[in-house]
Design a protein around this motif. Structure first.
Motif, PDB file in Angstrom:
ATOM      1  N   GLU A 115       0.833  -1.201   0.000  1.00  6.44           N
ATOM      2  CA  GLU A 115       0.000   0.000   0.000  1.00  6.44           C
ATOM      3  C   GLU A 115       0.870   1.254   0.000  1.00  6.44           C
ATOM      4  OE1 GLU A 115      -3.254   0.205  -0.103  1.00  6.44           O
ATOM      5  OE2 GLU A 115      -3.626  -1.955   0.007  1.00  6.44           O
ATOM      6  N   PRO A 116       0.474   2.270  -0.781  1.00  5.18           N
ATOM      7  CA  PRO A 116       1.241   3.518  -0.740  1.00  5.18           C
ATOM      8  C   PRO A 116       1.035   4.271   0.574  1.00  5.18           C
ATOM      9  CG  PRO A 116      -0.610   3.666  -2.295  1.00  5.18           C
ATOM     10  CD  PRO A 116      -0.613   2.274  -1.741  1.00  5.18           C
ATOM     11  N   PHE A 117       2.123   4.788   1.121  1.00  2.16           N
ATOM     12  CA  PHE A 117       2.092   5.606   2.337  1.00  2.16           C
ATOM     13  C   PHE A 117       2.538   7.026   1.996  1.00  2.16           C
ATOM     14  CE2 PHE A 117       1.278   2.996   6.175  1.00  2.16           C
ATOM     15  CZ  PHE A 117       1.015   1.795   5.536  1.00  2.16           C
ATOM     16  N   GLU A 118       2.593   7.877   3.016  1.00  6.31           N
ATOM     17  CA  GLU A 118       2.947   9.283   2.795  1.00  6.31           C
ATOM     18  C   GLU A 118       4.257   9.373   2.014  1.00  6.31           C
ATOM     19  OE1 GLU A 118       3.545  11.549   6.367  1.00  6.31           O
ATOM     20  OE2 GLU A 118       3.516  13.442   5.243  1.00  6.31           O
ATOM     21  N   SER A 119       4.257  10.148   0.940  1.00  2.68           N
ATOM     22  CA  SER A 119       5.443  10.265   0.091  1.00  2.68           C
ATOM     23  C   SER A 119       5.605  11.724  -0.316  1.00  2.68           C
ATOM     24  CB  SER A 119       5.279   9.387  -1.150  1.00  2.68           C
ATOM     25  OG  SER A 119       5.132   8.030  -0.785  1.00  2.68           O
ATOM     26  N   CYS A 120       5.958  12.517   0.677  1.00  2.00           N
ATOM     27  CA  CYS A 120       6.145  13.941   0.412  1.00  2.00           C
ATOM     28  C   CYS A 120       7.563  14.310   0.831  1.00  2.00           C
ATOM     29  CB  CYS A 120       5.080  14.702   1.202  1.00  2.00           C
ATOM     30  SG  CYS A 120       5.659  15.954   2.291  1.00  2.00           S
ATOM     31  N   HIS A 121       8.120  15.330   0.212  1.00  2.10           N
ATOM     32  CA  HIS A 121       9.403  15.808   0.742  1.00  2.10           C
ATOM     33  C   HIS A 121       9.486  17.321   0.684  1.00  2.10           C
ATOM     34  CE1 HIS A 121      10.637  15.245  -3.611  1.00  2.10           C
ATOM     35  NE2 HIS A 121      11.168  16.436  -3.392  1.00  2.10           N
ATOM     36  N   VAL A 122      10.340  17.828   1.534  1.00  2.00           N
ATOM     37  CA  VAL A 122      10.645  19.255   1.535  1.00  2.00           C
ATOM     38  C   VAL A 122      11.986  19.406   0.831  1.00  2.00           C
ATOM     39  CG1 VAL A 122      11.309  21.161   3.049  1.00  2.00           C
ATOM     40  CG2 VAL A 122       9.300  19.764   3.585  1.00  2.00           C
ATOM     41  N   ALA A 123      12.049  20.354  -0.131  1.00  2.00           N
ATOM     42  CA  ALA A 123      13.287  20.545  -0.901  1.00  2.00           C
ATOM     43  C   ALA A 123      13.862  21.939  -0.643  1.00  2.00           C
ATOM     44  CB  ALA A 123      13.010  20.366  -2.383  1.00  2.00           C
ATOM     45  N   PHE A 124      15.135  21.967  -0.300  1.00  2.00           N
ATOM     46  CA  PHE A 124      15.874  23.226  -0.165  1.00  2.00           C
ATOM     47  C   PHE A 124      16.846  23.331  -1.328  1.00  2.00           C
ATOM     48  CE2 PHE A 124      14.811  22.035   4.201  1.00  2.00           C
ATOM     49  CZ  PHE A 124      14.372  23.224   4.750  1.00  2.00           C
ATOM     50  N   GLU A 125      17.107  24.558  -1.744  1.00  2.00           N
ATOM     51  CA  GLU A 125      18.082  24.788  -2.827  1.00  2.00           C
ATOM     52  C   GLU A 125      19.502  24.624  -2.300  1.00  2.00           C
ATOM     53  OE1 GLU A 125      17.573  27.266  -5.934  1.00  2.00           O
ATOM     54  OE2 GLU A 125      15.773  25.997  -5.967  1.00  2.00           O
ATOM     55  N   PRO A 126      20.427  24.188  -3.134  1.00  2.00           N
ATOM     56  CA  PRO A 126      21.842  24.248  -2.739  1.00  2.00           C
ATOM     57  C   PRO A 126      22.249  25.709  -2.583  1.00  2.00           C
ATOM     58  CG  PRO A 126      21.533  22.944  -4.749  1.00  2.00           C
ATOM     59  CD  PRO A 126      20.244  23.644  -4.485  1.00  2.00           C
ATOM     60  N   ALA A 127      23.164  26.008  -1.713  1.00  2.00           N
ATOM     61  CA  ALA A 127      23.623  27.397  -1.529  1.00  2.00           C
ATOM     62  C   ALA A 127      25.094  27.367  -1.156  1.00  2.00           C
ATOM     63  CB  ALA A 127      22.796  28.087  -0.453  1.00  2.00           C
ATOM     64  N   ALA A 128      25.927  27.724  -2.108  1.00  2.00           N
ATOM     65  CA  ALA A 128      27.377  27.660  -1.891  1.00  2.00           C
ATOM     66  C   ALA A 128      27.796  28.632  -0.798  1.00  2.00           C
ATOM     67  CB  ALA A 128      28.097  27.992  -3.195  1.00  2.00           C
ATOM     68  N   GLY A 129      28.866  28.285  -0.127  1.00  2.00           N
ATOM     69  CA  GLY A 129      29.485  29.216   0.821  1.00  2.00           C
ATOM     70  C   GLY A 129      28.871  29.207   2.202  1.00  2.00           C
ATOM     71  N   LYS A 130      27.918  28.299   2.439  1.00  2.00           N
ATOM     72  CA  LYS A 130      27.287  28.278   3.764  1.00  2.00           C
ATOM     73  C   LYS A 130      27.923  27.248   4.699  1.00  2.00           C
ATOM     74  CE  LYS A 130      24.097  31.327   3.004  1.00  2.00           C
ATOM     75  NZ  LYS A 130      22.727  31.309   2.781  1.00  2.00           N
ATOM     76  N   THR A 131      28.888  26.497   4.194  1.00  2.00           N
ATOM     77  CA  THR A 131      29.440  25.408   5.010  1.00  2.00           C
ATOM     78  C   THR A 131      30.302  25.932   6.160  1.00  2.00           C
ATOM     79  OG1 THR A 131      29.713  24.381   2.856  1.00  2.00           O
ATOM     80  CG2 THR A 131      30.437  23.108   4.734  1.00  2.00           C
ATOM     81  N   GLU A 132      31.028  26.989   5.884  1.00  2.00           N
ATOM     82  CA  GLU A 132      32.012  27.470   6.863  1.00  2.00           C
ATOM     83  C   GLU A 132      31.499  28.727   7.581  1.00  2.00           C
ATOM     84  OE1 GLU A 132      34.954  25.950   7.170  1.00  2.00           O
ATOM     85  OE2 GLU A 132      34.674  24.590   5.485  1.00  2.00           O
ATOM     86  N   GLY A 133      32.063  28.961   8.756  1.00  2.00           N
ATOM     87  CA  GLY A 133      31.972  30.283   9.377  1.00  2.00           C
ATOM     88  C   GLY A 133      30.623  30.653   9.970  1.00  2.00           C
ATOM     89  N   GLY A 134      30.615  30.966  11.231  1.00  2.00           N
ATOM     90  CA  GLY A 134      29.422  31.552  11.833  1.00  2.00           C
ATOM     91  C   GLY A 134      28.350  30.561  12.232  1.00  2.00           C
ATOM     92  N   GLY A 135      28.268  29.440  11.543  1.00  2.00           N
ATOM     93  CA  GLY A 135      27.206  28.487  11.852  1.00  2.00           C
ATOM     94  C   GLY A 135      27.446  27.835  13.198  1.00  2.00           C
ATOM     95  N   ILE A 136      26.357  27.507  13.874  1.00  2.00           N
ATOM     96  CA  ILE A 136      26.549  26.880  15.182  1.00  2.00           C
ATOM     97  C   ILE A 136      26.467  25.357  15.098  1.00  2.00           C
ATOM     98  CG2 ILE A 136      25.851  28.871  16.548  1.00  2.00           C
ATOM     99  CD1 ILE A 136      23.082  27.723  16.733  1.00  2.00           C
TER     100      ILE A 136
END
Ligand SMILES: CC(C)(COP(=O)(O)OP(=O)(O)OC[C@H]1O[C@@H](n2cnc3c(N)ncnc32)[C@H](O)[C@@H]1OP(=O)(O)O)[C@@H](O)C(=O)NCCC(=O)NCCS
Length: 389
Positions: free
Chosen positions: A173-194
């Protein structure tokens, strides 16, 4: 073990029927392996019999064939594979452990299509999996001391790429099949993030906490007389995640010549953490982004009672790290499958744009329940990407 007149054929493994597996892989390569050369795809499929979950017989390759002919001479009318996973369900407030099988790679070669072979195979596989490897891979866990059904095959899951009706006709039986998609965003990997990156070495502890929380959630929420649905889950244990990450290692090594170190991100202090573990999946490869996705395998909020306001900065930072990794590793989006209400709340509050996608055709999470009652009466808890195969 071939059954009479075109029955379900034998399983073949690394040592046996290798030529048959190569033949199947050669045919499936254009559909499922275009990010890899044919040789690398064949090698990947062999490698994937040796990783956690699959090794020690955890993976079974099934073919529909004509009974009585030796391997190599018999036709492969249709094929698929199953992967054994640890799973639980809640029975009257008690969490019972057993086995679930994940089914994947359902395939009929073009010349044989439309003759009912995949349907016949799925019907037979459904019956065979009901008792397949029962008790294997099951370890003792909270709440299942007397082990009434311990080790029983509880259910099987698959992810349909051909809509909701074909597999439903055969009992998934099919179950819930939804997803939330975010865009890639360069330069967010480093610095400032907690948020702090998660590496392989942190996963064992995180998975153990996750499993404990999930078992507690299942036992709290389910089983009462008034409750209509049986709550079930594939366990998000270490091996279940390692299967994805080692597959990812193989893909990224072939495509980029290196493997990633950031396998997820965590924020907050023990007891009040939020974390996400992810995996980069590739169908497009370097030539096209389409089909390349950074999949969040699992999101955990350690203290469900903690206010969103206290969690949201950490959550935002985790999403930003995922977006940065998505850009760096040439994926077209970050997907979070079936987020819980708590996680959806954090998404709404974190201020990063996202799209909600209800899938109708691709990756339809589908489940067949083997216990009492019908699959309609089952609630699939933690229906997230980690359960995919
Ligand atoms: C899907 C597939 C396995 C079906 O194999 P088969 O042996 O032809 O299947 P059967 O003859 O038993 O059944 C055919 C049914 O599948 C349905 N089907 C086949 N391809 C489909 C598609 N892309 N979308 C929706 N339904 C599809 C047919 O409409 C038919 O439906 P019916 O039973 O209502 O008539 C085969 O087409 C295939 O290998 N496709 C490429 C790989 C793939 O997509 N696999 C599925 C991954 S989830």
């Amino acid at each position: 073990m071939a059954e009479g007149g075109g029955g379900l054929g034998t399983k073949y493994d690394v040592g046996m029927g290798l030529a048959e597996r190569e033949r199947t892989c050669t045919l499936t390569h254009p559909k499922w392996g275009p990010a890899l050369s044919r040789r690398d795809y064949l090698l990947r499929e062999n490698y994937l019999t040796t990783v956690p979950l699959a090794r020690d017989g955890g993976i079974t390759h099934w073919i529909l064939t004509v009974a009585g002919l030796p391997a190599g001479e018999r036709p492969i009318l249709s094929s698929c594979e199953s992967l054994r996973k640890r799973a639980v369900y809640c029975d009257g407030g008690k969490v019972v452990e057993g086995v679930a099988h994940g089914i994947g790679s359902v395939f009929t070669e073009e010349g044989y299509r439309g003759r009912g072979y995949a349907s016949r195979m799925m019907r037979e596989v459904a019956g065979r999996l009901r008792g397949w490897q029962a008790g294997r891979g099951v370890v003792g866990g909270e709440g299942d001391e007397d082990g009434v059904a311990r080790g029983r095959v509880l259910f099987s899951v698959l992810y349909s790429d051909i809509g909701k009706s074909f597999y439903a006709k055969h009992g998934w039986e099919p179950f819930e099949s939804c997803h939330v998609a975010f865009e890639p965003a360069a330069g967010k990997t480093e610095g400032g993030g907690i948020a702090r990156p998660i590496g392989y070495h942190e996963l064992a502890e995180l998975c153990a906490v996750d499993e404990r929380l999930l078992r507690a959630e299942l036992s709290r929420g389910g089983g009462g007389r008034g409750r209509k649905k049986t709550r079930v889950a594939v366990l998000p244990e270490l091996d279940a995640l390692l299967w994805h990450l080692m597959r990812e290692d193989y893909m990224t090594k072939c495509i980029f010549g290196k493997t990633p170190t950031v396998r997820g991100a965590v924020a907050g202090e023990p007891g009040r953490r939020v974390w996400a573990v992810w995996m980069r999946g590739y169908y497009g490869g370097l030539n096209k982004d389409e089909g390349n996705t950074l999949h969040v395998l699992r999101v955990v909020v350690e203290d469900a009672e903690q206010a969103d306001e206290e969690l949201v900065d950490g959550f935002r930072s985790i999403v930003q790290m995922a977006q940065g990794e998505a850009a760096e590793w040439k994926t077209q989006d970050v997907q979070v499958w079936n987020p819980t209400a708590k996680v959806r709340g954090l998404m709404d509050k974190c201020g990063i744009e996202f799209e909600v996608v209800e899938r109708d055709v691709q990756s339809i999470a589908s489940l067949m329940w083997y216990g009492e009652g019908s699959t309609d009466e089952v609630e699939w808890v933690a229906n997230e990407k980690y359960a995919w195969c």
